[in-house]
Design a protein around this motif. Structure first.
Motif, short mmCIF file in Angstrom:
data_model
loop_
_atom_site.label_atom_id
_atom_site.label_comp_id
_atom_site.label_asym_id
_atom_site.label_seq_id
_atom_site.Cartn_x
_atom_site.Cartn_y
_atom_site.Cartn_z
N VAL A 159 0.84 -1.20 0.00
CA VAL A 159 0.00 0.00 0.00
C VAL A 159 0.87 1.25 0.00
CG1 VAL A 159 -1.65 1.35 1.36
CG2 VAL A 159 -1.97 -1.12 1.10
N ALA A 160 1.97 1.23 0.77
CA ALA A 160 2.88 2.38 0.82
C ALA A 160 3.50 2.63 -0.55
CB ALA A 160 3.97 2.14 1.86
N PHE A 161 3.94 1.56 -1.22
CA PHE A 161 4.50 1.71 -2.57
C PHE A 161 3.48 2.34 -3.50
CE2 PHE A 161 7.71 -2.01 -2.08
CZ PHE A 161 8.67 -1.12 -1.61
N LEU A 162 2.25 1.88 -3.43
CA LEU A 162 1.18 2.39 -4.31
C LEU A 162 0.90 3.86 -4.00
CD1 LEU A 162 -1.05 1.91 -6.41
CD2 LEU A 162 -2.54 1.17 -4.54
N VAL A 163 0.73 4.18 -2.73
CA VAL A 163 0.39 5.56 -2.34
C VAL A 163 1.50 6.53 -2.72
CG1 VAL A 163 0.01 7.09 -0.36
CG2 VAL A 163 -1.18 4.89 -0.49
N PHE A 164 2.74 6.18 -2.42
CA PHE A 164 3.84 7.09 -2.73
C PHE A 164 4.07 7.20 -4.23
CE2 PHE A 164 4.66 6.89 1.74
CZ PHE A 164 5.33 8.08 2.03
N GLY A 165 3.78 6.12 -4.97
CA GLY A 165 3.86 6.20 -6.43
C GLY A 165 2.85 7.19 -6.98
N ILE A 166 1.62 7.15 -6.44
CA ILE A 166 0.59 8.08 -6.87
C ILE A 166 0.95 9.51 -6.48
CG2 ILE A 166 -1.82 8.78 -6.51
CD1 ILE A 166 -2.48 5.79 -6.17
N VAL A 167 1.44 9.68 -5.25
CA VAL A 167 1.83 11.02 -4.78
C VAL A 167 2.92 11.61 -5.66
CG1 VAL A 167 2.98 12.26 -2.91
CG2 VAL A 167 1.13 10.67 -2.38
N LEU A 168 3.91 10.80 -5.99
CA LEU A 168 5.04 11.30 -6.78
C LEU A 168 4.63 11.64 -8.20
CD1 LEU A 168 8.15 11.83 -6.82
CD2 LEU A 168 8.39 9.48 -7.68
N ASN A 169 3.81 10.80 -8.81
CA ASN A 169 3.55 10.93 -10.24
C ASN A 169 2.23 11.62 -10.59
OD1 ASN A 169 5.93 9.43 -11.13
ND2 ASN A 169 4.91 7.63 -10.27
N ARG A 170 1.29 11.66 -9.64
CA ARG A 170 -0.06 12.12 -9.99
C ARG A 170 -0.54 13.32 -9.19
NH1 ARG A 170 -0.53 9.67 -14.81
NH2 ARG A 170 -0.21 7.41 -14.66
N THR A 171 0.30 13.89 -8.34
CA THR A 171 -0.17 15.00 -7.50
C THR A 171 0.72 16.23 -7.67
OG1 THR A 171 1.17 14.41 -5.56
CG2 THR A 171 -0.98 13.33 -5.77
N VAL A 172 0.15 17.37 -7.32
CA VAL A 172 0.91 18.63 -7.35
C VAL A 172 2.08 18.56 -6.36
CG1 VAL A 172 0.80 21.10 -6.88
CG2 VAL A 172 -1.08 19.98 -8.08
N PHE A 173 1.84 17.93 -5.22
CA PHE A 173 2.89 17.79 -4.20
C PHE A 173 4.09 17.05 -4.78
CE2 PHE A 173 4.97 15.59 -0.66
CZ PHE A 173 5.15 16.64 0.23
N GLY A 174 3.85 15.98 -5.51
CA GLY A 174 4.94 15.21 -6.12
C GLY A 174 5.69 16.03 -7.15
N ARG A 175 4.95 16.75 -7.99
CA ARG A 175 5.61 17.58 -9.01
C ARG A 175 6.42 18.69 -8.35
NH1 ARG A 175 0.65 16.51 -11.67
NH2 ARG A 175 -0.31 18.43 -10.92
N ASN A 176 5.87 19.26 -7.27
CA ASN A 176 6.62 20.31 -6.56
C ASN A 176 7.89 19.75 -5.93
OD1 ASN A 176 4.67 22.18 -7.21
ND2 ASN A 176 3.67 22.15 -5.20
N THR A 177 7.81 18.51 -5.42
CA THR A 177 8.98 17.87 -4.82
C THR A 177 10.12 17.76 -5.84
OG1 THR A 177 7.64 16.61 -3.25
CG2 THR A 177 9.83 15.74 -3.75
N LEU A 178 9.79 17.28 -7.02
CA LEU A 178 10.81 17.13 -8.07
C LEU A 178 11.30 18.49 -8.55
CD1 LEU A 178 9.24 14.21 -10.15
CD2 LEU A 178 11.13 14.07 -8.53
#
Length: 316
Positions: A170-189
């Motif tokens: 579940v953690a792998f799935l959630v963090f994958g979504i956060v990184l690739n599909r959210t504004v937060f993930g795009r801001n992180t990169l």
């Protein structure tokens, strides 16, 4: 080496190919590697590193890192046991551990992102502080669990799959979504790629970095609770060296030490490579002394790969 071949070998596809080849080789040459018992044991063994690597990925993607995660895992595992023993409530024990982990992460984030102290010095200091607090409150001894139901956190299963493995998935799935599909993930990169440009583009750089460190603390706490349940006690010396394993897994998986590049799939593969290496050494009865050497070689190899990726300009 042509640019196309270099991209294939150093990119995410190349990592998957290397992982697949390694998996086939150990399956053929290492006895009992593919047995159900060993595979389940392997997956359970990587849960702690995997959970911490999820949030370490975000830290590294913003050019930060956290050396205090091993101490935080040990400390929060002890907090879970001690609060559970004091209150008789497992949910309160888990919440106490998560609160402690989030507090450590917030302190790291505020000192690093808001005050501007170097991440190496800050997290090296909190690594010592948190480990010291754990030793003080436990008097240097393991804290036994008084509530037998606490063991069920790690021993329970769903459709035959142990709960810790499900939590990791579940953690792998959630963090994958956060990184690739959210504004937060795009801001992180974006912060890792160019903090000044991200700030000018309206990204709340300080807030995002503090949030990432808080998430790191929470993930360390979840890992700490599962570890304490699995080893049936809160151990002040648990998870020693975990921070290096998590960083190794991330860098092996293509997360750049220079920031701005990360993939969840790569981190998953990196975690599994580390887990398989340790599992194979145990199956072959290789002495622990040599296992330290192998871990060091893997870390050096990970840094070399990151350097090659950076010099080749491979971003994803």
């Amino acid at each position: 080496m042509t640019s196309t071949l270099k991209k294939l070998l150093l990119g995410e596809q190349g990592l998957l190919v290397i992982f697949a080849i390694a998996l086939v080789l150990v399956s053929v040459f290492v006895p009992n590697f593919l047995s159900t018992r060993n595979v389940i044991g392997l997956l359970q063994a990587v849960v702690t590193v995997g959970l911490v690597a999820c949030s370490m990925m975000l830290c590294l993607a913003t050019r930060d890192f956290d050396l205090s995660v091993g101490s935080t895992v040990a400390f929060t595992g002890m907090m879970a046991v001690m609060v559970t023993n004091a209150t008789g409530s497992i949910p309160l024990g888990i919440l106490g551990a998560i609160a402690a982990g989030a507090a450590v992460g917030m302190v790291n984030g505020i000192i690093i992102a808001k005050i501007g102290i170097n991440a190496l010095i800050t997290t090296l200091a909190t690594m010592q502080l948190v480990r010291g607090f754990g030793l003080i409150i436990s008097d240097g001894r393991a804290v036994g669990v008084k509530e037998p139901a606490f063991y069920n956190i790690a021993l329970s299963n769903v459709f035959g799959i142990p709960t810790p493995i499900i939590v990791l998935a579940v953690a792998f799935l959630v963090f994958g979504i956060v990184l690739n599909r959210t504004v937060f993930g795009r801001n992180t990169l974006a912060i890792g790629g160019n903090p000044d440009a991200a700030r000018l583009a309206g990204v709340k750089v300080v807030r995002t970095r503090v949030t990432i460190f808080a998430i790191q603390g929470v993930m360390a706490a979840i890992a700490g609770v599962l570890l304490a349940s699995r080893i049936t006690s809160g151990q002040p010396n648990a998870a020693t060296g975990l921070e290096l394993s998590a960083i190794s897994a991330c860098v092996l998986g293509g997360v750049s030490l220079a920031g701005g590049r990360a993939t969840m799939t790569g981190v998953m593969v990196g975690v599994m490579i580390l887990g398989i290496a340790e599992n194979v050494m145990n199956l072959l009865n290789i002495q622990a002394f040599y296992q330290y050497v192998v871990r060091g070689v893997i870390l050096l190899f990970a840094v070399l790969l990151d350097n090659l990726r950076t010099s080749s300009g491979i971003r994803r």
